[in-house]
Design an enzyme around this catalytic site. Structure first.
Site, PDB file in Angstrom:
ATOM      1  N   HIS A  40       0.832  -1.204   0.000  1.00  8.77           N
ATOM      2  CA  HIS A  40       0.000   0.000   0.000  1.00  8.77           C
ATOM      3  C   HIS A  40       0.864   1.251   0.000  1.00  8.77           C
ATOM      4  CE1 HIS A  40      -2.994   2.947   1.557  1.00  8.77           C
ATOM      5  NE2 HIS A  40      -3.722   2.313   0.650  1.00  8.77           N
TER       6      HIS A  40
ATOM      7  N   HIS B 297     -11.360  -1.586   4.375  1.00  8.42           N
ATOM      8  CA  HIS B 297     -11.453  -1.664   2.920  1.00  8.42           C
ATOM      9  C   HIS B 297     -12.362  -2.776   2.441  1.00  8.42           C
ATOM     10  CE1 HIS B 297      -9.226   1.516   1.008  1.00  8.42           C
ATOM     11  NE2 HIS B 297      -8.609   1.608   2.172  1.00  8.42           N
TER      12      HIS B 297
ATOM     13  N   HIS C  89      -4.864   6.653  -5.312  1.00  8.49           N
ATOM     14  CA  HIS C  89      -5.827   7.473  -4.583  1.00  8.49           C
ATOM     15  C   HIS C  89      -6.107   8.712  -5.414  1.00  8.49           C
ATOM     16  CE1 HIS C  89      -3.680   5.144  -1.440  1.00  8.49           C
ATOM     17  NE2 HIS C  89      -4.927   4.868  -1.113  1.00  8.49           N
TER      18      HIS C  89
ATOM     19  N   HIS D  30     -10.124   6.672   7.852  1.00 10.75           N
ATOM     20  CA  HIS D  30      -8.683   6.713   8.099  1.00 10.75           C
ATOM     21  C   HIS D  30      -8.337   7.771   9.149  1.00 10.75           C
ATOM     22  CE1 HIS D  30      -6.659   4.088   5.151  1.00 10.75           C
ATOM     23  NE2 HIS D  30      -7.744   4.259   4.421  1.00 10.75           N
TER      24      HIS D  30
ATOM     25  N   HIS E 163      -7.692  -1.484  -4.582  1.00 13.25           N
ATOM     26  CA  HIS E 163      -7.875  -2.009  -3.233  1.00 13.25           C
ATOM     27  C   HIS E 163      -8.596  -3.359  -3.237  1.00 13.25           C
ATOM     28  CE1 HIS E 163      -6.741   2.164  -2.402  1.00 13.25           C
ATOM     29  NE2 HIS E 163      -6.290   1.706  -1.247  1.00 13.25           N
TER      30      HIS E 163
ATOM     31  N   HIS F  98     -14.644   6.990   2.629  1.00 16.90           N
ATOM     32  CA  HIS F  98     -13.683   6.125   3.323  1.00 16.90           C
ATOM     33  C   HIS F  98     -12.553   6.930   3.968  1.00 16.90           C
ATOM     34  CE1 HIS F  98      -9.728   5.721   1.395  1.00 16.90           C
ATOM     35  NE2 HIS F  98      -9.505   4.631   2.084  1.00 16.90           N
TER      36      HIS F  98
ATOM     37  N   PHE G 257      -1.571   7.288   4.638  1.00 16.91           N
ATOM     38  CA  PHE G 257      -1.666   6.195   3.668  1.00 16.91           C
ATOM     39  C   PHE G 257      -0.393   5.337   3.648  1.00 16.91           C
ATOM     40  CE2 PHE G 257      -5.165   8.348   1.012  1.00 16.91           C
ATOM     41  CZ  PHE G 257      -6.134   7.671   1.720  1.00 16.91           C
TER      42      PHE G 257
END
Ligand code: C2O
Length: 561
Positions: free
Chosen positions: A159, A342, A181, A312, A190, A308, A329
């Site tokens: 990631h 996810h 992203h 985070h 993802h 989403h 991230f």
């Protein structure tokens, strides 16, 4: 487009950015980061060339950057070019490339044979046996040596590499880099990431039916960090989480960092999911902008990704300078909760298509874009976007749990006429306070047929410092105190959320779009010449710049089933 913005008023008495003087408030403004280089920053391209030469895998030797070479091609990860990402001077590099990539050993993905389907269940409703399997699988993954591509560290690094600009594009050995992203690659990347992660866990405990659970934050019973993750003795525990957000504190899907750690509200959460999923009609709004390999001007997340993002920021530890783990991230894959977060995002993608008629982009550049992952045998596999569209072909499904947000549409309110515009505002507009203005519509009261053909959208061109957390809410025809609006109000059109990309300091230019045809109908405002817009900045210590706001029409419906 400045002419479309007709009037503005700034309410300076509402102070949304109190000076950060004490340690408590300082902690609240911590970062969510993923250093990502900017496509259009030339200096960074040059610096990047040097970094690959010094710290990459040694395979990339010539650095001719042709901005047009890769344009309008599917995105392909060049296995030879994982290198160190761009960083501002003085920042510590975060090495996250795989141990070794041998491009001659890349295998194309083959669909798995028909096995009993793996059923992903809500993480708060696992049986004792399922929870034990999951913990044991993660325990074994953590026990693998760091240079094993299946190890916990390497899985987290995947990631990091894809968010941290580590891969350059296939036919190029210089930036722009692959980014997953802020563009349409978000959902498929993802999905694949979780697919291989799940296969690895299954093989580590030798249970082919093992399925990754999902964090069911779209249901009141699942709106807190699932208990299995909070047990300190378990392999699922991660110390780098917000200590004020541990169970049973309800997640706040509309979290406004400036207000601190107020508890979530399940009604607001449901409306938020409704707005970001059920109400969305087009792939453009749902998945985000195309990834412009030519180093084009704008990035853009869809509503799935924006929704989403808050998960985070809300989960990450605010006492860590970069809000690790989930709040950055580059580090979020180090928290096992990431994969369950996810898993729910992935599930919402399916629900949007199955229940609300959404479709995937029928675009060849999109469908043929590809990524690299290691499978459960440590083999390097190339996958493409189109093979991710039907998750049942990948051998998993989601257990059919209620969708309480399905009808969480906020009640309709009739609007009043907008006063005639005065004092045309100056763009760019620095958004550091609640700001209201009107935007001219090219057309109004369109026929049903026209509306079915073209969706009316509100477009914001936003420039931000992407190393900073950002959230601002968009209200249409809002008449009361703007700080009181919530997603439970129909006037609440959406939120722009950036999960910050520290320690990068580069500019990000974003097109944020909101579908407004139905919204204007519900507000009985379709006969208005102008739209009254109120922007409410909700966190971040640095304001964003609104470069342009205008109304446009998208022929999305040709994409509809
Ligand atoms: Cu790649 Cu939730 O982010």
């Amino acid at each position: 487009m400045a002419s479309s913005l007709l009037s503005t008023t700034t309410n300076a008495s509402l102070s949304l950015f109190p000076p950060q003087t004490n340690s408590k408030s300082k902690r609240r403004i911590s970062r969510v980061s993923c250093n990502a280089a900017d496509n259009n920053n030339k200096d960074d391209r040059n610096r990047r060339d040097v970094l690959i030469g010094l710290g990459g895998l040694g395979a990339a030797t010539s650095f001719t950057y042709n901005p047009f070479a890769a344009f309008a091609d599917p995105v392909q990860t060049n296995p030879k070019t994982c290198g160190r990402p761009n960083l501002p001077a003085g920042a510590k590099p975060i090495p996250c490339c795989p141990p070794k990539i041998d491009s001659d050993k890349v295998n194309d993905f083959v669909f798995p044979p028909k096995l009993p389907p793996r059923v992903r269940k809500p993480a708060h409703r696992l049986t004792a046996e399922e929870a034990a399997d999951y913990k044991e699988a993660i325990r074994r993954m953590r026990a693998l040596p760091d240079d094993d591509p299946r190890s916990f560290t390497q899985q987290a690094n995947i990631h990091c590499a894809y968010c941290h600009d580590s891969y350059v594009l296939k036919d190029s050995t210089a930036p722009p880099q692959v980014k997953v992203h802020f563009n349409w690659l978000f959902a498929p990347f993802h999905r694949w990431y979780l697919y291989f992660y799940e296969r690895i866990l299954a093989s580590l405990i030798n249970k082919p039916s093992f399925a990754l659970p999902f964090w069911n934050w779209d249901h009141p019973d699942g709106m807190y960090i699932p208990d299995i993750f909070a047990d300190r003795r378990s392999s699922l525990y991660d110390a780098k989480r917000n200590a004020n957000h541990l169970p049973p504190v309800l997640i706040d899907l509309n979290w406004n960092r400036r207000l601190g750690d107020t508890s979530g509200d399940s009604g607001i959460n449901l409306s938020k999911v409704y707005t970001n999923i059920a109400a969305v009609k087009t792939p453009d709004a749902f998945f985000g902008k195309n990834f412009d390999q030519g180093g084009g001007q704008f990035a853009g997340s869809g509503t799935l990704e924006l929704l989403h993002n808050t998960g985070h920021s809300w989960t990450g530890d605010p006492t860590d300078p970069n809000n690790e783990d989930m709040g950055s991230f580059y580090s979020s894959g180090r928290d096992p909760l990431f994969y369950c977060h996810h898993s729910n995002v992935d599930r919402l993608w399916n629900i949007w298509k199955d229940k609300f008629g959404g479709i995937d982009f029928p675009d060849d550049d999109y469908k043929n874009s590809s990524f690299l992952f290691y499978d459960e045998n440590g083999k390097l596999i190339r996958v493409n976007v189109k093979d991710s569209f039907d998750s049942s072909r990948l051998g998993y499904t989601y257990s059919d749990v209620p969708i309480p947000w399905e009808n969480a549409k906020p009640p309709t309110t009739a609007t009043k006429a907008v006063p005639p515009p005065e004092n045309p505002p100056k763009l760019p507009l620095l958004l550091n306070n609640v700001t209201s203005f009107t935007v001219k519509r090219p057309s109004k009261s369109r026929s049903k047929e026209e509306k079915a053909k073209k969706e009316e959208i509100l477009v914001f061109e936003v420039a931000l410092d992407k190393s900073k957390d950002v959230k601002f809410d968009v209200l249409l025809f809002w008449k009361d105190d703007p700080t009181k609006a919530t997603p439970k109000n129909r006037e609440f059109a959406g939120s722009f959320v950036n999960v910050s990309h520290a320690p990068s300091s580069k500019d990000l230019k974003v097109k944020y779009i909101i579908e407004i045809s139905d919204l204007l109908d519900d507000l009985k405002a379709d006969d208005q010449d102008n739209i009254q817009v109120t922007l409410v900045p909700q966190y971040g210590d640095v304001p964003v710049t609104i470069n342009d706001v205008h109304v446009s029409y998208h022929e999305h419906y040709k994409f509809r089933k």
